[in-house]
Design an enzyme around this catalytic site. Structure first.
Site, PDB file in Angstrom:
ATOM      1  CE  LYS A 185       4.686  -1.317   3.306  1.00  0.00           C
ATOM      2  NZ  LYS A 185       3.345  -1.962   3.819  1.00  0.00           N
ATOM      3  CE1 TYR A 244       4.224  -4.367   1.274  1.00  0.00           C
ATOM      4  CE2 TYR A 244       1.728  -4.255   1.466  1.00  0.00           C
ATOM      5  CZ  TYR A 244       2.879  -4.443   2.062  1.00  0.00           C
ATOM      6  OH  TYR A 244       3.001  -5.021   3.448  1.00  0.00           O
TER       7      TYR A 244
END
Length: 304
Positions: free
Chosen positions: A166, A138
């Site tokens: 992400k 992420y």
């Protein structure tokens, strides 16, 4: 449900809020109800205990109890946020989440201490070597103070357990490069900013971990499903219809606006844990105005 590719993660995954009682303890009954609401709306999985879930202000035991509650409530995949700026702490949370039965892990880049790129690389490899679950990197420099370079992401994509990224950095050039350089890997790139979901899908992304999907899960599924099917005219229409919501949900720090929107819709509470403060009256009126435009969903938006 929009999943239609062979990628490990594809479709719409709401970044769930964590509801609190008046005394700021976690409201697990509302959490269960919300998880089932989103599942019934056709999303592809759920993401508890990310930034939207206020993971920074829950204890480790609360963190795991939230994850266990969501896992027990639904049948769709659960991707648990288990990141930390302390590698040992992230590893412990990841191992406990694995024992709770999650399907995958979402690991925010270490924040505040601003590690070097090789430190980021070792952080992710340490967890991937120790936990036998699919894992998503992420990248959100606005929260962490450090971008994860494309070379590091591409290198980590070769690890069997690191299967996704992400993208919440806003650099579409870097995102496109990562997609280009990992297209032969079992590796998915997911949008972490709702306003960038369609652009990311257009260059090979596979879906989104979405704040807006808490409010309009069917519309988000329609957008992503159309793009994954190659119908970019329809996806563009959905993107444009959702644009006001995308902007409004970030008029103040996430998750302040989305929790207000969920309260207005009757799907949760607006309560937050300090240091987050309630949404201003000006912005609350803005949220109310935007939500009113979606009160009568179109047939196209709900047909998938």
């Amino acid at each position: 449900m929009t999943q239609s590719t062979a990628d490990p993660f594809a479709g719409v995954y709401p970044a769930m809020c964590t509801p609190f009682h008046d005394d700021r303890s976690i409201d697990f009954e509302t959490l269960r109800t919300d998880a089932r609401r989103l599942e019934s709306a056709g999303v592809d999985g759920l993401v508890p205990m990310g930034s939207t879930g206020e993971s920074a202000t829950v204890s480790h035991d609360e963190h795991i109890e939230v994850i266990e509650t969501v896992v027990d409530a639904v049948d769709v995949p659960v991707i648990a946020g288990t990141g930390s700026n302390n590698t040992e702490e992230a590893l412990s949370l990841s191992q406990r989440a694995a024992s709770a039965g999650v399907d995958a892990l979402l690991l925010i880049a270490p924040y505040y201490n601003r590690p070097q790129q090789r430190g980021l690389q070792e952080h992710y490899r340490t967890i991937a070597d120790a936990v036998d679950l699919p894992q998503i990197i992420y990248n959100v420099p606005s929260r962490t103070g450090r971008n994860i370079d494309a070379d590091i992401v591409v290198d980590l994509a070769s690890h069997e357990h690191i299967q996704g990224y992400k993208a919440a950095g806003g650099d579409l050039g870097q995102i496109g490069e990562i997609i280009e350089r990992t297209h032969n890997e079992q590796f998915a790139v997911l949008s972490g900013n709702d306003s960038e979901t369609l652009p990311i899908l257009s260059v090979g992304g596979t879906g989104c971990i979405s704040v807006a999907a808490n409010i309009e899960p069917r519309r988000m599924s329609a957008l992503v499903g159309a793009a994954l099917a190659g119908d970019f005219a329809r996806a563009r229409q959905q993107h444009q219809e959702l644009g006001p919501l995308f902007r409004t949900l970030f008029v103040e720090t996430n998750p302040v606006p989305v929790k207000t929107a969920m309260e207005l819709r009757g799907d949760g509470h607006g309560r937050l844990r300090p240091p987050l403060a309630p949404l201003s009256e000006e912005h609350r009126a803005q949220v109310e105005s935007v939500l009113s435009a979606y009160d009568q969903p179109t047939q196209e938006a709900v047909s998938d």
